[in-house]
Scaffold this motif. Structure first.
Motif, PDB file in Angstrom:
ATOM      1  N   MET A 119      13.090   3.258  53.497  1.00 24.89           N
ATOM      2  CA  MET A 119      12.024   3.722  52.605  1.00 24.89           C
ATOM      3  C   MET A 119      12.603   4.046  51.237  1.00 24.89           C
ATOM      4  O   MET A 119      12.014   3.698  50.196  1.00 24.89           O
ATOM      5  CB  MET A 119      11.342   4.961  53.187  1.00 24.89           C
ATOM      6  N   GLN A 120      13.740   4.703  51.216  1.00 22.45           N
ATOM      7  CA  GLN A 120      14.379   5.049  49.954  1.00 22.45           C
ATOM      8  C   GLN A 120      14.774   3.798  49.182  1.00 22.45           C
ATOM      9  O   GLN A 120      14.603   3.721  47.960  1.00 22.45           O
ATOM     10  CB  GLN A 120      15.587   5.940  50.229  1.00 22.45           C
ATOM     11  N   LEU A 121      15.283   2.787  49.897  1.00 16.26           N
ATOM     12  CA  LEU A 121      15.687   1.559  49.233  1.00 16.26           C
ATOM     13  C   LEU A 121      14.479   0.810  48.665  1.00 16.26           C
ATOM     14  O   LEU A 121      14.534   0.248  47.568  1.00 16.26           O
ATOM     15  CB  LEU A 121      16.471   0.669  50.194  1.00 16.26           C
ATOM     16  N   GLY A 162      -7.312   6.303  55.627  1.00 11.96           N
ATOM     17  CA  GLY A 162      -7.508   4.918  55.240  1.00 11.96           C
ATOM     18  C   GLY A 162      -6.267   4.192  54.797  1.00 11.96           C
ATOM     19  O   GLY A 162      -6.323   2.998  54.469  1.00 11.96           O
ATOM     20  N   SER A 163      -5.130   4.873  54.791  1.00 10.28           N
ATOM     21  CA  SER A 163      -3.886   4.242  54.328  1.00 10.28           C
ATOM     22  C   SER A 163      -3.313   3.319  55.397  1.00 10.28           C
ATOM     23  O   SER A 163      -3.646   3.397  56.584  1.00 10.28           O
ATOM     24  CB  SER A 163      -2.854   5.313  53.976  1.00 10.28           C
ATOM     25  N   LEU A 164      -2.419   2.428  54.968  1.00  7.29           N
ATOM     26  CA  LEU A 164      -1.687   1.588  55.906  1.00  7.29           C
ATOM     27  C   LEU A 164      -0.883   2.459  56.867  1.00  7.29           C
ATOM     28  O   LEU A 164      -0.814   2.176  58.065  1.00  7.29           O
ATOM     29  CB  LEU A 164      -0.757   0.639  55.141  1.00  7.29           C
ATOM     30  N   ALA A 165      -0.268   3.514  56.345  1.00  5.29           N
ATOM     31  CA  ALA A 165       0.526   4.408  57.195  1.00  5.29           C
ATOM     32  C   ALA A 165      -0.329   4.985  58.321  1.00  5.29           C
ATOM     33  O   ALA A 165       0.103   5.022  59.485  1.00  5.29           O
ATOM     34  CB  ALA A 165       1.138   5.519  56.356  1.00  5.29           C
ATOM     35  N   GLU A 204       6.749  11.334  52.693  1.00  6.67           N
ATOM     36  CA  GLU A 204       7.335  10.780  53.918  1.00  6.67           C
ATOM     37  C   GLU A 204       6.833   9.377  54.222  1.00  6.67           C
ATOM     38  O   GLU A 204       7.280   8.760  55.184  1.00  6.67           O
ATOM     39  CB  GLU A 204       7.051  11.711  55.088  1.00  6.67           C
ATOM     40  N   ALA A 205       5.899   8.873  53.427  1.00 11.00           N
ATOM     41  CA  ALA A 205       5.452   7.483  53.567  1.00 11.00           C
ATOM     42  C   ALA A 205       5.052   6.976  52.191  1.00 11.00           C
ATOM     43  O   ALA A 205       4.413   7.693  51.420  1.00 11.00           O
ATOM     44  CB  ALA A 205       4.275   7.374  54.541  1.00 11.00           C
ATOM     45  N   ILE A 206       5.464   5.758  51.886  1.00 12.27           N
ATOM     46  CA  ILE A 206       5.040   5.083  50.659  1.00 12.27           C
ATOM     47  C   ILE A 206       4.590   3.682  51.036  1.00 12.27           C
ATOM     48  O   ILE A 206       5.056   3.113  52.028  1.00 12.27           O
ATOM     49  CB  ILE A 206       6.166   5.017  49.599  1.00 12.27           C
ATOM     50  N   GLU A 207       3.672   3.145  50.258  1.00 11.45           N
ATOM     51  CA  GLU A 207       3.180   1.800  50.561  1.00 11.45           C
ATOM     52  C   GLU A 207       2.709   1.108  49.298  1.00 11.45           C
ATOM     53  O   GLU A 207       2.521   1.742  48.252  1.00 11.45           O
ATOM     54  CB  GLU A 207       2.063   1.852  51.594  1.00 11.45           C
ATOM     55  N   LEU A 208       2.560  -0.194  49.415  1.00 18.05           N
ATOM     56  CA  LEU A 208       2.106  -1.019  48.307  1.00 18.05           C
ATOM     57  C   LEU A 208       0.688  -1.471  48.629  1.00 18.05           C
ATOM     58  O   LEU A 208       0.484  -2.323  49.507  1.00 18.05           O
ATOM     59  CB  LEU A 208       3.033  -2.218  48.127  1.00 18.05           C
ATOM     60  N   PHE A 213       1.396  -5.850  54.513  1.00 17.22           N
ATOM     61  CA  PHE A 213       2.137  -4.752  55.133  1.00 17.22           C
ATOM     62  C   PHE A 213       3.409  -4.522  54.333  1.00 17.22           C
ATOM     63  O   PHE A 213       4.407  -5.223  54.497  1.00 17.22           O
ATOM     64  CB  PHE A 213       2.495  -5.101  56.582  1.00 17.22           C
ATOM     65  N   VAL A 214       3.385  -3.552  53.450  1.00 13.42           N
ATOM     66  CA  VAL A 214       4.586  -3.067  52.759  1.00 13.42           C
ATOM     67  C   VAL A 214       4.559  -1.556  52.900  1.00 13.42           C
ATOM     68  O   VAL A 214       3.746  -0.880  52.269  1.00 13.42           O
ATOM     69  CB  VAL A 214       4.617  -3.480  51.279  1.00 13.42           C
ATOM     70  N   LEU A 215       5.436  -1.035  53.760  1.00 13.62           N
ATOM     71  CA  LEU A 215       5.389   0.378  54.123  1.00 13.62           C
ATOM     72  C   LEU A 215       6.805   0.921  54.279  1.00 13.62           C
ATOM     73  O   LEU A 215       7.671   0.273  54.874  1.00 13.62           O
ATOM     74  CB  LEU A 215       4.633   0.538  55.447  1.00 13.62           C
TER      75      LEU A 215
END
Length: 260
Positions: A119-121, A162-165, A204-208, A213-215
């Motif tokens: 996730m950090q990368l 509603g998020s991908l996460a 603790e979660a990021i997404e595009l 699916f980019v999580l």
């Protein structure tokens, strides 16, 4: 049954001991492999390779999804920061390799899952920064209570509706297994934060958004057999494969016949 989706997993470089040997090795905990296999995917280990750093497509052409695993700290020079005293054991070859694969995978719209360091990368690949030592900022060690184990490091994260996460985890409040001392600072371009620690609101979660699916998740779903997250990722990789194969077949059918 169609062929299993191929999930490329980037492997750490570490000093390792086995049998009579004590050498640098490209290695990966088997729980990553087990999680992919349970989801009916095939895991393909990707070790740092200068040729692939220069030409990531050579590897990405083989994949239906890319997973970035946990491991060592990322070199802070890659996000324009001075090295903190607690930032140790960085591996420039691994950093360069994974950044190249990640950026190209994003360009190709390949399903991507980043776990902990991954996730950090992902955030650094998008131009973001990291917090280099959370206990210094937050005054506690709750995100990594004991080095080398998940014992006692369980905590909940709140996932955006509603998020991908949330869809991947299957719930809005998700129990996680945590082992990290760094975290996301400034969020990278285009990414949004979709999950926060329940006790200190660390991202603790990021997404595009608007991608298949980019999580990135800061916890370790591979260490929790109850987690649905890796299964959801593999299913999206399977759908990506089916769509790609259909497009290739349509293109082949539209190609003019060769003269005989």
């Amino acid at each position: 049954m169609s062929a299993r989706p191929v999930i490329g997993i980037c492997t750490p470089l570490e000093r390792a001991r086995w049998s009579v040997w004590d050498l640098e090795a490209a290695l990966l905990p088997t729980n990553y492999l087990d999680a992919v296999r349970r989801a009916r995917g095939m895991a393909l280990l990707l070790a740092p390779d200068p040729a692939l750093t220069a030409n990531p497509d050579e590897a990405l052409d083989l994949l239906d999804g890319l997973m970035l695993a946990g491991g060592a700290d990322i070199d802070p020079s890659l996000y324009g920061a001075e090295r903190h005293a607690e930032t140790v054991e960085t591996y420039p070859e691994r950093d360069a390799f994974e950044l190249a694969l990640t950026r190209r995978a994003l360009e190709r719209e390949l399903p991507l899952l980043g776990i902990c360091r991954g996730m950090q990368l992902l955030n650094v690949a998008a131009g973001g920064t990291l917090r280099q030592h959370l206990p210094e900022e937050f005054g506690h060690h709750e995100h990594r209570k004991a080095i080398g184990t998940f014992d006692g490091a369980d905590h909940d994260v709140e996932l955006a509706a509603g998020s991908l996460a949330e869809r991947a985890a299957g719930e809005s409040r998700h129990a996680t297994k945590s082992h990290h001392h760094q975290g996301v600072g400034r969020v990278g371009d285009g990414l949004v934060v979709s999950g926060w620690s329940s006790f200190d609101e660390l991202p603790e979660a990021i997404e595009l958004p608007e991608r298949e699916f980019v999580l990135g998740v800061q916890w370790h779903p591979e260490a929790d057999e109850r987690s649905r997250l890796i299964g959801a990722f593999v299913e999206q990789a399977r759908a990506h494969r089916v769509a790609r194969d259909a497009a290739d077949a349509a293109q082949a059918g539209a190609a003019p016949a060769r003269a005989t």
